[in-house]
Design a protein around this motif. Structure first.
Motif, PDB file in Angstrom:
ATOM      1  N   ARG A  31       0.822  -1.211   0.000  1.00  0.00           N
ATOM      2  CA  ARG A  31       0.000   0.000   0.000  1.00  0.00           C
ATOM      3  C   ARG A  31       0.859   1.265   0.000  1.00  0.00           C
ATOM      4  O   ARG A  31       1.792   1.413   0.788  1.00  0.00           O
ATOM      5  N   ASN A  32       0.547   2.182  -0.914  1.00  0.00           N
ATOM      6  CA  ASN A  32       1.263   3.451  -1.016  1.00  0.00           C
ATOM      7  C   ASN A  32       0.718   4.420   0.032  1.00  0.00           C
ATOM      8  O   ASN A  32      -0.430   4.872  -0.081  1.00  0.00           O
ATOM      9  N   PRO A  33       1.480   4.788   1.050  1.00  0.00           N
ATOM     10  CA  PRO A  33       0.962   5.663   2.112  1.00  0.00           C
ATOM     11  C   PRO A  33       0.688   7.087   1.625  1.00  0.00           C
ATOM     12  O   PRO A  33       0.024   7.851   2.331  1.00  0.00           O
ATOM     13  N   TYR A  34       1.195   7.414   0.442  1.00  0.00           N
ATOM     14  CA  TYR A  34       1.008   8.764  -0.095  1.00  0.00           C
ATOM     15  C   TYR A  34       0.039   8.788  -1.279  1.00  0.00           C
ATOM     16  O   TYR A  34      -0.010   9.765  -2.019  1.00  0.00           O
ATOM     17  N   ASP A  49      -3.871  -3.685   2.054  1.00  0.00           N
ATOM     18  CA  ASP A  49      -2.502  -3.327   2.431  1.00  0.00           C
ATOM     19  C   ASP A  49      -1.446  -3.951   1.523  1.00  0.00           C
ATOM     20  O   ASP A  49      -0.442  -3.303   1.199  1.00  0.00           O
TER      21      ASP A  49
END
Length: 390
Positions: A31-34, A49
């Motif tokens: 998962r890309n947190p940004y 995730d």
């Protein structure tokens, strides 16, 4: 995301490739947190995730994993011929099946290479009567029964029925099974029957057709072997060579394959990427050397014959005009000419595409038209897929 294998590369996609290397048995996307999207309640997407991709050798392995219930969701590579087996195992392995519309004009297509390097075979494969003989030697109803459980439509047109370019009068032109007509066409081409019962070139030299494919198992390979038998029945010595996709694809694009095999997708809006309509680039296996010539504006490859050059000129006119009616007219003319000339030889298309979905995997659309050109299931926005936890 399919090409972003560099684990150090920044991305604006929902997931970032965090684990991958040549020869590995899996790939992991995290998962890309940004990621820049949120849902209607303001929660950041994606919901999932991690995405674990099995890296397998062929479709047989894909179907084995899916039947065992080891895949959360899978569409590509799931064989319709195994649909009854999937349904038998669905309850025990906690999944359900969907059937999507697939924008494939044909699920199994043959590409006689009109730019093949050997001059004798090139001349032969450029002969429309020879291609017609190949087409009319095929029993498409039997192919349909074996490969798609009778759920496809035998056809030769290069688009699907829902396309604005569809033309009913040529949907199955030269697609009728007529073995005697096929033989008479070979006689007209000038391919005599030799002492062993096989056709030869006019000078008596041996003739062998070679079909190459990356289908190493499953119902599509069964279909290819069946077509080879049909061609042998009209006196054409035919050989089938199977290989992995990483070997096959470069060979086909490098003009090394006599008769390539694939499907003809892009059936709704083919002019977006018209690789099956005329030699557009090296992926146009009906004449990849001519496609390279067109792609490079004559700098590389080889100049096409007159029939294929006409299609290139029509597409240039299509791209140049802003009149939608003229675009439609030109696009339909391209489809008509390439279909009637059998530049690609199709078998049957528009079969439903099976999808395996685990019962705890949600937000997968039940009604969807699948096509590679729209990166199915990308148009569903997979960042909204979610997994129900026990």
């Amino acid at each position: 995301m399919a090409w972003e294998y560099n684990t150090e590369r920044p991305s604006m996609m929902p997931w970032i490739i965090t684990e991958w290397e040549d020869g590995a048995d899996h790939m992991l996307a995290t998962r890309n947190p940004y990621y820049w999207k949120v849902d209607v309640e303001g929660q950041q997407l994606p919901y999932i995730d991690e995405v674990y991709f099995y890296l397998v050798q062929d479709n047989t392995a894909v179907n084995s994993l899916a039947l065992a219930g080891d895949l959360s969701m899978q569409h590509r590579g799931i064989e319709l011929a195994q649909y009854p087996v999937y349904m038998e195992n669905a309850e025990a392995n906690n999944y359900h099946m969907l059937l999507w519309t697939v924008a494939q004009a044909s699920g199994l297509t043959f590409f006689p290479n009109q730019s093949f390097g050997d001059p004798a075979y090139r001349e032969l494969l450029q002969n429309v009567k020879f291609r017609q003989a190949l087409s009319q030697a095929m029993d498409r109803d039997t192919i349909n029964d074996i490969v798609w459980l009778g759920q496809a439509t035998p056809r030769t047109i290069s688009v699907v029925n829902d396309s604005a370019l569809y033309q009913a009068d040529i949907e199955n032109i030269y697609g009728e099974y007529d073995i005697e007509l096929a033989k008479s066409l070979l006689d007209e081409v000038g391919l005599p029957v030799g002492t062993g019962g096989n056709r030869t070139f006019a000078d008596g030299s041996p003739l062998q057709l070679v079909i190459e494919t990356s289908y190493t198992s499953g119902s599509l390979l069964d279909g290819i072997e069946l077509v080879a038998e049909y061609w042998r029945a009209i006196g054409l010595d035919t050989k089938v060579e199977t290989m992995s996709r990483d070997v096959y694809w470069p060979r086909a694009g490098a003009n090394e394959v006599m008769i390539a095999t694939w499907s003809t997708d892009r059936g709704l809006v083919p002019m977006t990427d018209p690789i099956y309509q005329f030699p557009f680039d090296e992926r146009s296996w009906m004449a990849p050397a001519f496609g390279i010539w067109y792609k490079s504006q004559g700098a590389d490859g080889e100049a096409p014959n007159a029939e294929l050059k006409e299609l290139m000129d029509l597409y240039d006119q299509y791209r140049a005009t802003v009149d939608p009616d003229e675009q439609l007219r030109l696009a339909k003319e391209i489809v008509r000419k390439t279909t009637m000339n059998l530049n690609v030889i199709q078998t049957a298309g528009m079969a439903p595409g099976p999808v395996v979905v685990k019962n705890n995997f949600h937000n997968v659309q039940s009604d969807h038209t699948s096509d590679w050109i729209i990166m199915t299931p990308g148009t569903m926005d997979p960042s909204h897929f979610w997994i129900e936890q026990p």
